[in-house]
Scaffold this active site. Sequence first.
Site, PDB file in Angstrom:
ATOM      1  CG  ASP A  20      -1.983   1.190   0.837  1.00  8.54           C
ATOM      2  OD1 ASP A  20      -2.492   1.278   0.024  1.00  8.54           O
ATOM      3  OD2 ASP A  20      -2.474   0.924   2.407  1.00  8.54           O
ATOM      4  N   GLY A  23       0.281   5.604  -4.259  1.00  8.98           N
ATOM      5  CA  GLY A  23       0.346   6.645  -4.906  1.00  8.98           C
ATOM      6  C   GLY A  23       0.090   7.520  -3.802  1.00  8.98           C
ATOM      7  CD1 TRP A  25       7.288   7.333  -1.577  1.00  5.65           C
ATOM      8  CD2 TRP A  25       6.914   7.435  -3.033  1.00  5.65           C
ATOM      9  NE1 TRP A  25       8.131   7.627  -1.903  1.00  5.65           N
ATOM     10  CE2 TRP A  25       7.898   7.310  -2.599  1.00  5.65           C
ATOM     11  CE3 TRP A  25       6.857   7.674  -4.905  1.00  5.65           C
ATOM     12  CZ2 TRP A  25       9.139   7.928  -4.123  1.00  5.65           C
ATOM     13  CZ3 TRP A  25       7.606   7.492  -6.050  1.00  5.65           C
ATOM     14  CH2 TRP A  25       9.309   7.289  -5.588  1.00  5.65           C
ATOM     15  CB  SER A  65      -8.174  -5.396  -4.373  1.00  2.00           C
ATOM     16  OG  SER A  65      -8.825  -4.616  -5.025  1.00  2.00           O
ATOM     17  CG  ASN A  68      -7.102  -2.516  -6.703  1.00  2.00           C
ATOM     18  OD1 ASN A  68      -6.004  -3.255  -6.490  1.00  2.00           O
ATOM     19  ND2 ASN A  68      -7.249  -1.361  -6.199  1.00  2.00           N
ATOM     20  CD  GLU A 208       1.270 -13.898  15.249  1.00  2.00           C
ATOM     21  OE1 GLU A 208       1.914 -12.392  16.057  1.00  2.00           O
ATOM     22  OE2 GLU A 208       0.999 -14.263  16.360  1.00  2.00           O
TER      23      GLU A 208
HETATM   24  C1  FPP Z   1      -2.001   0.499  -3.630  1.00  2.00           C
HETATM   25  O1  FPP Z   1      -1.236   1.846  -3.444  1.00  2.00           O
HETATM   26  C2  FPP Z   1      -0.914  -0.837  -5.087  1.00  2.00           C
HETATM   27  C3  FPP Z   1      -1.902  -1.247  -5.283  1.00  2.00           C
HETATM   28  C4  FPP Z   1      -3.607  -0.381  -5.798  1.00  2.00           C
HETATM   29  C5  FPP Z   1      -1.448  -1.420  -6.890  1.00  2.00           C
HETATM   30  C6  FPP Z   1       0.313  -2.347  -6.374  1.00  2.00           C
HETATM   31  C7  FPP Z   1       1.089  -2.502  -7.560  1.00  2.00           C
HETATM   32  C8  FPP Z   1       2.864  -2.485  -7.142  1.00  2.00           C
HETATM   33  C9  FPP Z   1       3.284  -2.226  -6.326  1.00  2.00           C
HETATM   34  C10 FPP Z   1       3.100  -2.291  -8.590  1.00  2.00           C
HETATM   35  C11 FPP Z   1       3.079  -3.377  -9.904  1.00  2.00           C
HETATM   36  C12 FPP Z   1       2.586  -4.454  -9.759  1.00  2.00           C
HETATM   37  C13 FPP Z   1       3.817  -5.949  -9.935  1.00  2.00           C
HETATM   38  C14 FPP Z   1       3.624  -7.200  -9.061  1.00  2.00           C
HETATM   39  C15 FPP Z   1       4.763  -5.350 -11.187  1.00  2.00           C
HETATM   40  P1  FPP Z   1      -1.937   2.443  -4.055  1.00  2.00           P
HETATM   41  O2  FPP Z   1      -2.073   2.895  -4.814  1.00  2.00           O
HETATM   42  O3  FPP Z   1      -3.769   2.303  -3.266  1.00  2.00           O
HETATM   43  O4  FPP Z   1      -1.809   3.300  -2.561  1.00  2.00           O
HETATM   44  P2  FPP Z   1      -2.437   5.051  -2.383  1.00  2.00           P
HETATM   45  O5  FPP Z   1      -3.142   4.416  -0.889  1.00  2.00           O
HETATM   46  O6  FPP Z   1      -1.337   5.655  -1.220  1.00  2.00           O
HETATM   47  O7  FPP Z   1      -3.400   5.037  -2.750  1.00  2.00           O
END
Ligand code: FPP
Length: 246
Positions: A20, A23, A25, A65, A68, A208
Amino acid sequence: MYDPIPWEGPLPRHLAMIMDGNGRWAQARGLPRVAGHRVGADTVRAMVRACRRLGIEALTLYAFSAQNWKRPPDEVKALMELLLEYVEGERAEILDNDIRFNCIGELGKLPRFVREPLEELCRVSSGNRSMVLTLALSYGGREEICAAARRIAEEAAAGTLAPDAVDEAAIESRLWTHDLPGEVDLLIRTSGEQRISNFLLWQLAYAELWFTDTPWPELGTDQLFEALRAFGDRERRFGDIAPKGA
Ligand code: FPP
């Protein structure tokens, strides 16, 4: 092959991660959210390498997810493209290091341009045994349990499964994780939120949990080691009064 990382103390057999904060970051740096996912993909590489070197049997990452799909189409498209880049870019390293690549979720919902290379890597790596790397894609824990329940209902209706035979093992064998080693031992979630977000609901029953405020793009191996040390210090009782194995 990578060099092993020596580790003293217990390691989780099955480690799961909720990646998580990509976005937020990026937005905190005035960058588009997708830039956070891109740097997040580098963290994925670093974590896979470290877990393989440590000898962890199974690493399961929540990459996309079932919910998503509600995100803006541009972000969904960018995530699919990043996934494709990941499978193409990591293919050789995954195969060279004896890693079995696996995907769980409603994979039929993924666009073909990414689904086919993902499935191909699953196929060619299926005999690898040193670690299983699972990406949860279009994944939801409730969706997974519903799918298992539907199968059980179909088999019961067809007369091939007796209601009395529906026990934990019967459900587990119909989950998308049926061929992973055991339940989840440790869950790591980055970026400050302390929730499960529909991830591996059944499999996390006795996991855990370890949370950090660090956003996924900044997670380093030092913090992975910190989480693993914390895991080693936990007393896991599984409902009993003494730690398991004591
Ligand atoms: C949640 O952070 C992250 C995701 C929905 C996507 C995760 C994807 C990656 C780490 C990169 C691609 C994956 C692979 C396996 C190459 P968020 O964007 O919801 O963060 P936020 O809560 O700050 O908006």
